[in-house]
Every structure is written in C-alpha cells, then in structure tokens.
Design a protein around this motif. Structure first.
Motif, PDB file in Angstrom:
ATOM      1  N   PRO A 271       0.838  -1.199   0.000  1.00 31.90           N
ATOM      2  CA  PRO A 271       0.000   0.000   0.000  1.00 31.90           C
ATOM      3  C   PRO A 271       0.872   1.248   0.000  1.00 31.90           C
ATOM      4  CG  PRO A 271      -0.624  -1.511   1.757  1.00 31.90           C
ATOM      5  CD  PRO A 271       0.646  -2.019   1.190  1.00 31.90           C
ATOM      6  N   ARG A 272       0.444   2.213  -0.797  1.00 33.96           N
ATOM      7  CA  ARG A 272       1.172   3.479  -0.829  1.00 33.96           C
ATOM      8  C   ARG A 272       0.627   4.367   0.260  1.00 33.96           C
ATOM      9  NH1 ARG A 272      -1.232   3.537  -5.807  1.00 33.96           N
ATOM     10  NH2 ARG A 272      -2.323   5.393  -5.131  1.00 33.96           N
ATOM     11  N   ALA A 273       1.495   5.247   0.746  1.00 36.97           N
ATOM     12  CA  ALA A 273       0.965   6.277   1.628  1.00 36.97           C
ATOM     13  C   ALA A 273       0.084   7.153   0.750  1.00 36.97           C
ATOM     14  CB  ALA A 273       2.109   7.086   2.197  1.00 36.97           C
ATOM     15  N   GLY A 274      -1.117   7.485   1.231  1.00 38.15           N
ATOM     16  CA  GLY A 274      -2.047   8.251   0.415  1.00 38.15           C
ATOM     17  C   GLY A 274      -1.509   9.628   0.075  1.00 38.15           C
ATOM     18  N   ARG A 275      -1.956  10.157  -1.083  1.00 37.19           N
ATOM     19  CA  ARG A 275      -1.514  11.489  -1.474  1.00 37.19           C
ATOM     20  C   ARG A 275      -2.717  12.333  -1.880  1.00 37.19           C
ATOM     21  NH1 ARG A 275       3.307   9.234  -5.043  1.00 37.19           N
ATOM     22  NH2 ARG A 275       1.804   7.553  -5.066  1.00 37.19           N
TER      23      ARG A 275
ATOM     24  N   LEU B 255      -4.508  13.847   0.148  1.00 41.77           N
ATOM     25  CA  LEU B 255      -5.517  13.273   1.040  1.00 41.77           C
ATOM     26  C   LEU B 255      -6.615  14.241   1.435  1.00 41.77           C
ATOM     27  CD1 LEU B 255      -3.014  11.291   3.246  1.00 41.77           C
ATOM     28  CD2 LEU B 255      -4.293  10.533   1.254  1.00 41.77           C
ATOM     29  N   LYS B 256      -6.208  15.446   1.792  1.00 42.42           N
ATOM     30  CA  LYS B 256      -7.217  16.399   2.268  1.00 42.42           C
ATOM     31  C   LYS B 256      -8.264  16.639   1.191  1.00 42.42           C
ATOM     32  CE  LYS B 256      -4.721  18.938   5.775  1.00 42.42           C
ATOM     33  NZ  LYS B 256      -3.984  20.154   6.106  1.00 42.42           N
TER      34      LYS B 256
ATOM     35  N   GLN C  54      -9.049  14.704  -1.360  1.00 43.95           N
ATOM     36  CA  GLN C  54      -9.856  13.499  -1.609  1.00 43.95           C
ATOM     37  C   GLN C  54     -10.871  13.287  -0.478  1.00 43.95           C
ATOM     38  OE1 GLN C  54      -8.289  10.379  -3.750  1.00 43.95           O
ATOM     39  NE2 GLN C  54      -6.227  11.156  -3.850  1.00 43.95           N
ATOM     40  N   ARG C  55     -10.439  13.565   0.711  1.00 44.91           N
ATOM     41  CA  ARG C  55     -11.329  13.408   1.878  1.00 44.91           C
ATOM     42  C   ARG C  55     -12.509  14.369   1.758  1.00 44.91           C
ATOM     43  NH1 ARG C  55     -10.519  11.932   7.635  1.00 44.91           N
ATOM     44  NH2 ARG C  55     -12.562  11.012   7.954  1.00 44.91           N
TER      45      ARG C  55
ATOM     46  N   SER D 244     -14.900  13.327  -0.931  1.00 38.97           N
ATOM     47  CA  SER D 244     -15.752  12.166  -0.611  1.00 38.97           C
ATOM     48  C   SER D 244     -16.944  12.560   0.242  1.00 38.97           C
ATOM     49  CB  SER D 244     -14.926  11.080   0.082  1.00 38.97           C
ATOM     50  OG  SER D 244     -14.565  11.518   1.376  1.00 38.97           O
TER      51      SER D 244
ATOM     52  N   LEU E  87     -14.571  10.891  -7.006  1.00 39.61           N
ATOM     53  CA  LEU E  87     -13.334  10.096  -7.084  1.00 39.61           C
ATOM     54  C   LEU E  87     -12.456  10.585  -8.232  1.00 39.61           C
ATOM     55  CD1 LEU E  87     -14.562   6.426  -6.477  1.00 39.61           C
ATOM     56  CD2 LEU E  87     -12.875   7.645  -5.112  1.00 39.61           C
TER      57      LEU E  87
ATOM     58  N   ALA F  10      -3.341  12.763  -6.417  1.00 44.84           N
ATOM     59  CA  ALA F  10      -2.460  11.702  -5.938  1.00 44.84           C
ATOM     60  C   ALA F  10      -1.095  11.761  -6.623  1.00 44.84           C
ATOM     61  CB  ALA F  10      -3.114  10.342  -6.179  1.00 44.84           C
TER      62      ALA F  10
ATOM     63  N   ARG G  52      -3.525   2.067 -11.110  1.00 47.09           N
ATOM     64  CA  ARG G  52      -4.721   1.891 -10.286  1.00 47.09           C
ATOM     65  C   ARG G  52      -5.563   0.714 -10.738  1.00 47.09           C
ATOM     66  NH1 ARG G  52      -5.356   6.967  -7.391  1.00 47.09           N
ATOM     67  NH2 ARG G  52      -7.315   6.148  -6.609  1.00 47.09           N
TER      68      ARG G  52
ATOM     69  N   ASP H  96      -7.272  -0.821  -7.824  1.00 41.88           N
ATOM     70  CA  ASP H  96      -8.374   0.010  -7.324  1.00 41.88           C
ATOM     71  C   ASP H  96      -9.586  -0.083  -8.245  1.00 41.88           C
ATOM     72  OD1 ASP H  96      -6.704   0.727  -5.339  1.00 41.88           O
ATOM     73  OD2 ASP H  96      -6.413   2.814  -5.966  1.00 41.88           O
TER      74      ASP H  96
END
Lengths: 770, 241
Positions: A382-386, A388-389, A391-392, A395, A405, A412, A667, A670
C-alpha cells in the motif's frame, strides 16, 4: 550492452506496446513541428546571405550624376579607406518598354553598360539563359524572379528613342543593380543619365555603417554628385518580407512545439520509468546492477524515441519544402535557393532523442538508487495516500461518487498532473492563437459588398493575346451600356520611378465610377488616395522605404514627374507597390495603361450573359465572375496555423492519453475493486474522464488569456500587414465560450480510449493478479 | 433440518442463494471449470477447497459475476447472471454480493471510513448517511477507532476488517471470501475467522475459497472439494468452534 540487458530492454519494449507507440507518436509529432518551425525561421535569413556572398553582392549600389562626377573621379573612390572592393563606374540609361514585352508591365527600364561580370570584384551577375551582351544592340534582361524565360531570348525591343535592341540573355543578381545590361558602348549610345558604382565595404553590418562607408568613399566629390545609394540591407529585408509575415507565428509555434514536446516527452518517459518500478525491483533481485537497470530503461525509451524522431524528421522535411515555397512565393529570390537548411535534420535527429533520454534519466536515476526490495514493494505494497485532504473533502460532497473520485485522482500524482495540465494549457494557447489569427485574417479578407462583380482583363494582363478592338474609353463605355452593369471601375498598372530611389515600383491607378475597385486593399490608417497627387501604400512599402503617412515623394514616368503625398496606409501590400488614382496618373502619362476593369452588376443581373456580351464586343477582353479571393500568404498563414494547431493539440491529447494510461495501470487494482463492489462501466468512464476534464477547464481559464496575448503579439508584429484594432479584437463571447471548451475537448479526446479500456478492465484477472 | 457450522439448525427449505448448473469455463484450451453443479441455501457457510489451479477462484468469480461461464447457468438470488450485461452485472454485485480478498484491495488514498462508505456512495447514498453506516460497521468489527487511518498505516488484520466492513456495507445476500486469511499472521487470521463465524451466526450466507483446512472447518458447515474443474466431493462439516 550485455546480451541480458538487451534482451530485457527488448522484452520491455514489446510488453509495453501502447506506451511504446505513445512515446513514438509524441516524439514524431513534436519533431515534425520543431523541424518545420526551424526551417521557416532559418530560411528567412540564410539563403539571402549565402547567395549574396556567393555573388559578392554590392553592399551599396550608388548612382552618380555624370555632370558632377567624372568617370575618373568615381574610379578613384574604389581605393578610398573602408572600400573592400568596387566595380564601375558604369553608365546607366533609362528606356521605356512597351506593354506586353517579355511578360513585363510597361514602363521605364534601367539599363547599365557592363562587360561580362562573371569574374567582377562586385556583383557577379548570374546568367540564367542565353549569353552576356557582347556587341551593341544586345541586351540582357534582369529576371529577379529567377525563372529562365529562355523562350524570350531573341525578342526585339525598340526603345522610346528609337534604339533597337535584341534580348540575348536573362540574368539575375542579389544586388538588383539594374533592370538590364548592355555593353558599355551601347550604354553610352543610349544617352546615359547616371553612372553606377558598386561597392563592398569592410563595415557593412548596419545601415549606419553603410551610410558612413559611402560618405567616406565619396568624400571629396562635388556636392550633389551622389544621386542615390541602394543598401543591400533593404534588399535583404524585402527578400524576407514574405517570410517575415510568418516569423512571429512560426516562432510562437516553434517555441510552443518545443515546450510541449519537452513536457510530454518528459512526462511520458518518466511515467514509463515510475510505472516500471516493480519490474526494476525484479531485475535487481535477479542480479542486474543499478547501471544495467538504467540502461534497460533508457533503451526502452530510446527505441521508440529514435523511431519517432527519424519519422518526424522525414515528415517535417517533406512538408518543409512546400511550406517554404508558399512562404517565399512572389518574392524576388534571385539566385538564392529556398530550401530547408541541411543542418535541420541533423539537429532534430540529435537533439530530440537526447531530450527524451534526458527526460528518462531523472526517474531512471531514481530507479538506480532504489533497493530491490523498495522497488518491488513500490508496485504492490500500500502506498501512503496522497492529495488526502482534497480526496477526503471530495468524498464528503454531494457529488456522485464516481465524479468525486475522478476529481480527486489527479491530486495523488501532483507532478504528473502539473505536467499534463501544462501540455493542455499550451494546447489551448495554440488553439486560441490559431482561432484568433484565422479570424483576424478572415476579417481582413471579407468582401466589402455582396454584389456580383465581373473582372474584365485586357490583353496586357491576360493570356489572351488578340489585338484589342476597342480603345480603353470605348471599352469603358461598352461595359457601362451592356445590360446589367451598375458601376464600372478601371485599374491601370505601370512601373514608375521614385526620385532618389534606384528601383522602380508598381503603381496601381484606379479610376472610373466608384474610384474604388472592390478588390482594392483596405486602408487602415489615413484615407483612400482619391485626390490629385495622393497615394497610399502597404506597411511593407512604407517600412522598407523609411516612409510614413504625410510624407511626400516624387514619382517619375516617361520624363514627367509629380510630387505626391502618402495619405493612406493599406492593410497589406507588395513592398514595391503603391496605389493612386487616374487623375494623378494623367499627370505622368497620357496612356491609362489599363490592365483590368471591375464591373459591379445590378441585383438580379445575368452574370453569364454579361460575360458573353463583353467578349462578344471585344474578343481581346477576358471576363470572369469574381469569387471572393484569398491572398496567397494569408492562405498559407491559415494553413500553417491550422496544421500546427492540429499537431500540438494531438500532442497535448497524447499527453493526456499517456497520463491516463499510466494512472490506469497504477490503479488497476483500485479499478478492479471498485468494479467488484458495483461501479458500473459508465461510472468508470465518468470517473476517468472527470479526472482530466476539470484539468481541461482550468487549462482553458489559464490558456485562453495567454493565447489572446500571444495573438495580439503576433498580429502586431506581422510587418507586411497592418491590422486595425477592429480586426485584432475578435474575441466575442461565443468565441470565448467555444475556446473554453478547447481544453476540455483536448483532455476528453485524450481520455476517451483509456477511459473505455478502464471500463473494460477484467476484474477477475486484475484482482487475481494482485 | 440440517446442522449449521455452529451446531444450530437451518431449515432445509431455505431458498437457494446460489445455483450453479453445468457450469463450464475454458481459457483457451485449458478447462478451468468442467460441469460444476453447486447450490447454496440462504444462511449456509460453504468452503471451497482444492489444489492451486483447480478452478476454485474461477468458481468464486462466476458467483460474483466477475466472469462469465463458457456454458451452463449461474443463478444468484434467483437472478440468471448470463442474461446480464456489464452494467447489469455491476448493479447485481452492488446489491447482492460483498467480497473480501486475500490482499484486502483497499484504496490507498482513502481513510478506512471512506473506503467502507464508498460501496454505499456508489448506489447514490449521501456521504453523510454512508459514513454513519460505515462507522457503525467499523464499530461492530472493532476498528472504529482506526476510522481516519489510511490503509498503509493499518495492520493486516485491521485492513481485512475494514475490507469486511466494506463488503457488508450494502447488506449483501452473499458474502464471498477469497483466501481471506491468506495474507494474515495467525493471530489476525483467527480474528477474521471469528468474524466470519459471527456473521454466519446472524444469518449471513458465506462462500469461502481457501487453501486453509482450519479456516474451512472452523467457518463452514459444508465443504466442497474441487479438482480439475469439477466438484470432486461434498461433505457436511462438524462444528469446531
């Protein structure tokens, strides 16, 4: 390269077919664009210099008053300080040539008495056909267009003073020192009005240096002895005038092409390396050294890059010939050879693969540093997410999840997104510039009225060489009385001299009903030259003769002269042409020199019947219905713009295509998972397209103002066309709205195929492989 | 009446959730499934075992609508999957099936909560509702305190619990598990097994593909052994937990 490294490289190229094709295509389009741009830029200057130096062209062609300076005095100037070489003095006489003589318009012709100049120290005139004049009664005609015209050798000429000459040859020279050449004895018999000296100076790089050098050379001569001095720099500028029209545009497209190529090649290549980290890890784990791994990746990228460069160079080379021909059409090229410079293919063949290799080197060196374990885990752990803020936040919005998405995806990979967006921005700039330029040009060519016009040409101007049945006055009357005519205007064309200028210029004299031919060029500054002793001219003429509105010049024709005022600046026009009216012509010559008539028909008139009636009345006339014409260079500019715009848009779309391809590859897991929990194919497409569509929107917002700025810079620097503001400000709301879609269109165009492939991704296979 | 894996009884007339009839699947010349017949009733927990390459994962893919049979019929919840196009299969999976995988398949860029909520959001559920339900599930599975953590920072067991929560998000009729403990240490594996048993106890139908006999015997009430693409043997299992 060891066998193992080569085998691994070959396998990598084969396995990544799509990526290989994308790199090849991007490099192909970029190389062709760059080569075309460089070809035009270099051709605008180099051919003149090459031909001029080969002929030992004259830096200044000076004309002296024989009454004030003797031949001995002029010969002595050749030895003054600063004079590198000189030829002359040569007697110069001016004769008048009749209509329809060796395919030239009637008017004065300057003849210089010169022995064979093949080995002259200055201005080695090149013979195109026939031979040099060796006896009295023989003349060699300057054919600046460069064509051989051998069919006219042997044509007789009886001058206005009754001297009989025969054309024995055609020649051309870059110095344009004369309209023709005779033997020195013949020149003396023609009652010369001037003496010519041809100089080459040690300091001749600028106009200032030329003026100083000429002053030094002629120092000590009686005042007023120098009548005129024609600078080679003016000729050089005239030579490249046509190309100058293209230069700003080509420079912009050339730079855009280079930047887009660098961006996309960098993006494509670095993406290929990054997406291959796992493969790199595998190679390292089985014993490949870091250097061998880098070699594998550089080879993997270099193979399609080299193929793309070779094909792009070939395509650019093939296209460069016709484009240069169009750019230099109608220009007196003399002995200059207009062809793409030989160094261009070498430059692209070396530099473009180097650029690709450099782009690959940065990520490849990262691969060099990675340990095998790190590299392998880069593909599966797993990659550390990029991002993030973002994408959060997305969502939690009310947007459909596929859309949110997609919107978050580019965050990312911010660097990749930035490179892709930069390419789209440049694509939008290109489309905006092209749209602006073509709209401006379309406006400049818009017909002033929608009436039907009949163009009636006299035998002087057409291929129809039947002797005229009617005089110009009778023809005008006939055209008026023939049913259907509403207005009849007349155009006369003759070459006139300008006092103090060695070269003759073409003068159009308009007369008749409207005084304005419907094809007459628009005046963008000042007004139409409709009054007595008024002229108008294009920006190239004014530029090259150092004139401006309000200036006065003296026209000379058939021994008469009149001083005229420049009252209008035309939108464009020949660098050696002026426009005036029939009343002004009458001051110079009684002959109207009519070459054509323009007939505006009444609404509903039968154009076919009118044409028939005209040719029936005088078979020497040829009549045709005028269709809205397009000027050659304008068409060429539009063609360039469209071609480059299409090329760069394709390159930008390929950039998007590649970015998405890499993203989808990264991806896959994913996507497989999303499909396994119920994401429909349509949602996958929506997600994928959304991920680039918003980049297209942002690119439009950034790219359109940039494009508008570049468009303004271009149209303001096209020196042979002076566009008024009304033609520059073409940006209406509908056009801007359409352009805003350009970025989205480029993005979506590039995204369609990857989006569909993402939608078709076999879930079972993807998830099983992981 | 039949024994369930925990010794409780399940009515024999419970409706079939899964019905495979004469299912064949070929990949080129290779036969992955060769006439498989299999029925699973609601509330059952069935384990499929067999050697590598025997076709058990292909069988699972058929039931999940991830792949199509070359011949034969696959019915899940009474729906013939052969009659559905790609869009129909996606909607079918969304409504009827939850899947858990050996390698979890979480989205690295989303925290645990949003990974779970994602499945509901695809159906049009609002973000707020989806997150509320996701949090309930994470809480039930004992990982609510890790809701804001990204997959890279979760342990293997935690990742699989989040994956289970995501699979249960849309209340599927059938939970499919492909080697759910294959990538976990023994302690995390035990926890996941307990979780599956708990789910089955509250009526969740399970179909588990595994190599691990311990997982099969602990979690399933029936064992289906597959060899060379065929159902070689079926037997009921005694409860062991």
């Amino acid at each position: 390269m060891s066998g193992a490294v080569w085998r691994a490289s070959r396998a990598a190229v084969k396995r990544r077919r799509v990526q290989t094709v994308v790199i090849g295509l991007v490099v192909f389009c970029s190389t062709a664009t760059v080569l075309l741009a460089l070809a035009v830029i270099s051709a605008a200057r180099a051919p003149f210099d090459d031909a001029f130096e080969a002929e030992r062209g004259s830096h200044v062609t000076a004309l002296f008053d024989p009454a004030k300076a003797s031949a001995e005095q002029l010969a002595a100037t050749a030895h003054r300080p600063g004079v590198e070489a000189a030829a002359g003095p040569f007697d110069q006489a001016v004769v008048t040539i009749p209509a329809d003589w060796v395919g030239r318009p009637p008017g004065p012709l300057a003849l210089v008495g010169r022995p064979d100049p093949a080995s002259a120290p200055v201005d080695r005139v090149e013979l195109l056909a026939g031979r040099w004049a060796s006896a009295p009664g023989e003349v060699v005609v300057n054919n600046p267009g460069g064509g051989a015209a051998s069919r006219f050798v042997g044509t007789p000429l009886t001058t206005n003073t009754g001297v009989k000459l025969t054309v024995v040859g055609f020649a051309t020279d870059m110095s344009q020192s004369s309209g023709g050449w005779v033997t020195p004895e013949q020149a003396a018999a023609l009652h010369p009005t001037g003496r010519q000296m041809l100089y080459r100076f040690t300091d001749a790089a600028t106009e200032q240096q030329l003026t100083t050098s000429l002053a030094n050379a002629t120092e000590g001569l009686p005042e007023g002895a120098v009548e005129s001095g024609q600078s080679y720099l003016v000729l050089k500028q005239a030579f490249s005038a046509g190309a100058d029209a293209y230069l700003p545009l080509m420079t912009v497209f050339g730079v855009l092409g280079l930047v887009v190529a660098a961006l996309i090649v960098g993006n494509v290549v670095s993406g290929a390396v990054i997406s291959g980290y796992r493969h790199i890890g595998v190679l390292k784990s089985i014993g490949f050294t870091p250097r061998q791994v880098v070699t594998v990746y550089l080879t993997m990228v270099s193979v399609p890059a080299v193929v793309g460069t070779v094909l792009g160079t070939a395509a650019g080379w093939v296209a460069a010939g016709p484009i240069l021909q169009a750019a230099f059409s109608g220009i007196s090229t003399g002995t200059a050879v207009i062809e793409p410079a030989g160094w261009l293919p070498v430059a692209t063949l070396v530099s473009v693969p180097l650029l690709a290799a450099l782009a690959a080197l940065v990520p490849a060196s990262r691969a060099h540093r990675l340990s095998a374990a790190q590299a392998i885990s880069a593909g599966s752990a797993p990659r550390a997410g990029r991002g993030l803020k973002v994408q959060r936040w997305l969502s939690g919005t009310r947007l459909p999840r596929a859309v949110s998405l997609g919107l978050g995806q580019p965050f990312a990979r911010p660097a990749r997104t930035a490179l892709t967006m930069a390419a789209i921005v440049l694509g939008v700039v290109t489309v905006t510039v092209t749209t602006g330029v073509t709209t401006t040009l379309a406006k400049s060519m818009a017909a002033p009225d929608r009436s039907t016009h009949i163009d009636v040409q006299t035998s002087a101007f057409s291929e129809n060489k039947i002797a005229p049945r009617l005089t110009p006055e009778q023809t005008t009357a006939m055209l008026h009385t023939t049913p259907g005519a509403e207005q009849v205007s007349v155009r006369g064309l003759v070459r006139v001299g300008i006092l103090g200028q060695p070269q003759l210029v073409f003068a159009d004299f308009y007369g008749g009903d409207a005084m304005v031919d419907h094809r007459r060029l628009n005046v963008v500054e000042g007004r139409l030259a409709t009054g007595l002793n008024e002229i108008e001219a294009g920006p190239a003429f004014l530029d090259q003769h150092g004139l401006k509105l309000g200036d006065r010049v003296t026209l000379v024709l058939e021994g008469r002269q009149t001083t005229v005022t420049i009252v209008g600046k035309e939108i464009q026009g020949n660098a050696n042409a002026i426009t005036s009216n029939d009343a002004t012509r009458a001051l110079l010559t009684p002959d109207p020199h009519v070459v054509e008539y323009d007939v505006k028909l009444a609404v509903g008139a039968d154009a076919g019947a009118y044409q028939k009636a005209v040719t029936g009345a005088d078979p020497s006339l040829s009549a045709s219905v005028v269709t809205p014409g397009t000027e050659g260079s304008v068409v060429a500019i539009q063609t360039f713009s469209t071609t480059f715009s299409a090329l760069l848009s394709v390159v930008a779309a390929l950039g998007v295509f590649n970015t998405l391809l890499l993203t989808i590859r990264e991806r896959r897991r994913d996507l497989g998972m999303l499909k396994s929990i119920g994401m429909t194919p349509r949602q996958v497409v929506a997600m994928t397209i959304t991920s680039v569509a918003w980049q297209g929107v942002v690119s439009g917002i950034v790219g359109i103002p940039l494009g508008i700025l570049v468009h303004r810079l271009i149209v303001e620097h096209v020196r042979i066309i002076a566009f008024p503001d009304s033609m520059i400000d073409v940006w209406g709301a509908p056009l801007l709205a359409a352009l805003a879609l350009a970025g989205v269109a480029i993005a979506v165009l590039g995204a369609l195929v990857p989006a569909r492939s993402a939608a078709r991704l076999p879930i079972a296979e993807v998830l099983h492989n992981e | 009446m039949s024994n369930d894996h925990d010794g409780t009884t399940r009515p024999d007339d419970a409706p079939f959730v899964v019905e495979l009839s004469g299912v064949h699947k070929e990949f080129g010349d290779a036969k992955a499934l060769d006439g498989v017949d299999l029925r699973i009733r609601a509330g059952e927990a069935v384990a499929v075992m067999g050697p590598s390459g025997c076709g058990k994962s292909t069988l699972l893919n058929m039931v999940a609508g991830l792949d199509r049979p070359s011949s034969g019929t696959v019915r899940v919840q009474g729906q013939d999957l052969g009659g559905l196009n790609e869009n129909g299969l996606a909607l079918f999976r969304r409504r009827n099936v939850g899947m858990i995988f050996q390698f979890f398949n979480l989205i690295d860029d989303l925290p645990a909560l949003d990974n779970v909520a994602l499945a509901a959001q695809l159906t049009g559920t609002t973000a707020r509702q989806a997150r509320r339900r996701a949090l309930e599930l994470l809480d039930e599975l004992g990982v609510a305190h890790r809701k804001d953590v990204y997959p890279a920072a979760l342990s293997g067991g935690e990742r699989q619990r989040v994956a289970v929560a995501r699979a249960l998000m849309n209340r599927p009729a059938l939970l499919l598990a492909d080697e759910p403990t294959g990538a976990l240490d023994s302690r995390s594996g035990e926890q996941v097994m307990d979780l599956l048993i708990d789910l089955n106890q509250i009526g969740q139908t399970l179909l588990i593909v595994t190599h691990d006999p311990n997982l099969a015997t602990r979690c399933a009430s029936r064992l289906v052994e597959v060899a060379d693409g065929k159902v070689a043997r079926e037997r009921m299992l005694e409860a062991s937990s």
